[in-house]
Design a protein around this motif. Sequence first.
Motif, PDB file in Angstrom:
ATOM      1  N   ARG A 158       7.183  -3.456  -7.985  1.00 48.90           N
ATOM      2  CA  ARG A 158       7.832  -4.232  -6.931  1.00 48.90           C
ATOM      3  C   ARG A 158       9.156  -3.557  -6.589  1.00 48.90           C
ATOM      4  N   GLU A 166      14.300  -9.713  -0.430  1.00 48.33           N
ATOM      5  CA  GLU A 166      12.853  -9.573  -0.268  1.00 48.33           C
ATOM      6  C   GLU A 166      12.306  -8.472  -1.184  1.00 48.33           C
ATOM      7  N   TRP A 167      11.185  -8.787  -1.853  1.00 51.19           N
ATOM      8  CA  TRP A 167      10.508  -7.822  -2.721  1.00 51.19           C
ATOM      9  C   TRP A 167       9.142  -7.495  -2.131  1.00 51.19           C
ATOM     10  N   ARG A 168       8.720  -6.242  -2.286  1.00 53.87           N
ATOM     11  CA  ARG A 168       7.412  -5.807  -1.827  1.00 53.87           C
ATOM     12  C   ARG A 168       6.737  -5.004  -2.941  1.00 53.87           C
ATOM     13  N   SER A 169       5.410  -5.090  -2.995  1.00 53.39           N
ATOM     14  CA  SER A 169       4.648  -4.419  -4.051  1.00 53.39           C
ATOM     15  C   SER A 169       3.937  -3.195  -3.495  1.00 53.39           C
ATOM     16  N   TYR A 170       4.041  -2.067  -4.220  1.00 57.14           N
ATOM     17  CA  TYR A 170       3.411  -0.811  -3.792  1.00 57.14           C
ATOM     18  C   TYR A 170       2.833  -0.075  -5.000  1.00 57.14           C
ATOM     19  N   GLY A 192       8.904  -6.673   9.751  1.00 54.15           N
ATOM     20  CA  GLY A 192       8.837  -6.789   8.304  1.00 54.15           C
ATOM     21  C   GLY A 192      10.072  -6.196   7.667  1.00 54.15           C
ATOM     22  N   MET A 194      10.680  -4.485   4.807  1.00 57.84           N
ATOM     23  CA  MET A 194      10.631  -3.097   4.366  1.00 57.84           C
ATOM     24  C   MET A 194      10.427  -2.159   5.544  1.00 57.84           C
ATOM     25  N   SER A 351       2.517  -9.897   2.718  1.00 60.42           N
ATOM     26  CA  SER A 351       3.816 -10.054   2.060  1.00 60.42           C
ATOM     27  C   SER A 351       4.180 -11.521   1.942  1.00 60.42           C
TER      28      SER A 351
END
Length: 351
Positions: A158, A166-170, A192, A194, A351
Amino acid sequence: MTIAPIDPLLDADVAPVTHCVRLKFADTIKEIQVPEGVSVLDAAAAAGTRMVHQCGIGTCGTCVGRVSTGAVSMPEGRVYPLRRDEIAAGMRLLCQAHAHGDAEVELDYPAAMLDDNPVVLTAVKLTGLNWLADTVAELKVAVPKSVSFSFRAGQYVRLRVPGTDEWRSYSMASGERSKRRLAFTIRVLPQGAMSEYLRERAAVGDEIAMEGPLGSFGLSGQSGPILLLAGGTGLAPMLSILESLQTVRDRAPIRLVFGCARGRDLFHLDELEGRRSFMPNLSVRVTVDEPLERTDLLCGNPVDTLTADDITPGTSAYLCGPPAMLDAAHARLQELGLPRERIHSEQFLPS
């Protein structure tokens, strides 16, 4: 007046009803006691048994396991990131799952993975930002030397979008040997947190909060031919897995099927061609939904191109992409005769 005798159980603490749940990891079996009303994940944590998880509320789909024996259910009336056929086959999100008797749950990863690759929370430094296509960016970061970080090919982290909460997963696109230099392929959307950061503010040297590694997706250890199916930036974990397969002595056939909706969304085609040059057991098929003049690309999505020739005895399939693609891929692969237990998938959720 007659006084009824006092039942001693009325004044005593009544022990909760518990059930024995066997957690069958890929490398060992651990037994835990799960009280009524307590999730399998919480009971495991209380017993000191670690399992892969993230959100804890049943939305990310990370803590999935398959009930092979016994009764384990999730609350009804909720939407889960599992397909109906997966739930019917015994798949459960263990943060929401409750045991109603002794049971066994199969987990598609080794318990040692959590010891070998513990989750860390750290700040990484942005070292590169490359645009691979109109809608795909490659983000490269460096992990501080003072931080012990490792992962299994196929896992994800994350990232917190700088300047936001805000957190995003990749998923990592780099191989597990690259412990300090990580790469991610990120789909850039019109809107968005990111996406806006990458388009407007990202600069080499930025610090980005990172948590990981997370997830259990990755090579299962099953022998035999391997089929990798990727949609869009679902190619990222496949690139990481391919790097791991480079060092495997078993030269079983590997087939990668990669597709995007539009030709201008395709990326890393040169890298895939380069991998074929030093991995003679690797074949690559690239698809696009729209017709193209190029004869080396197939028209359609990755699932459309699957045939019986792609499924030889002992094949294991690894899928990553949008939920709709994964639903179609699961159905098609089973239609072609691939057992459900040899299909492993990681889906991208909104997201």
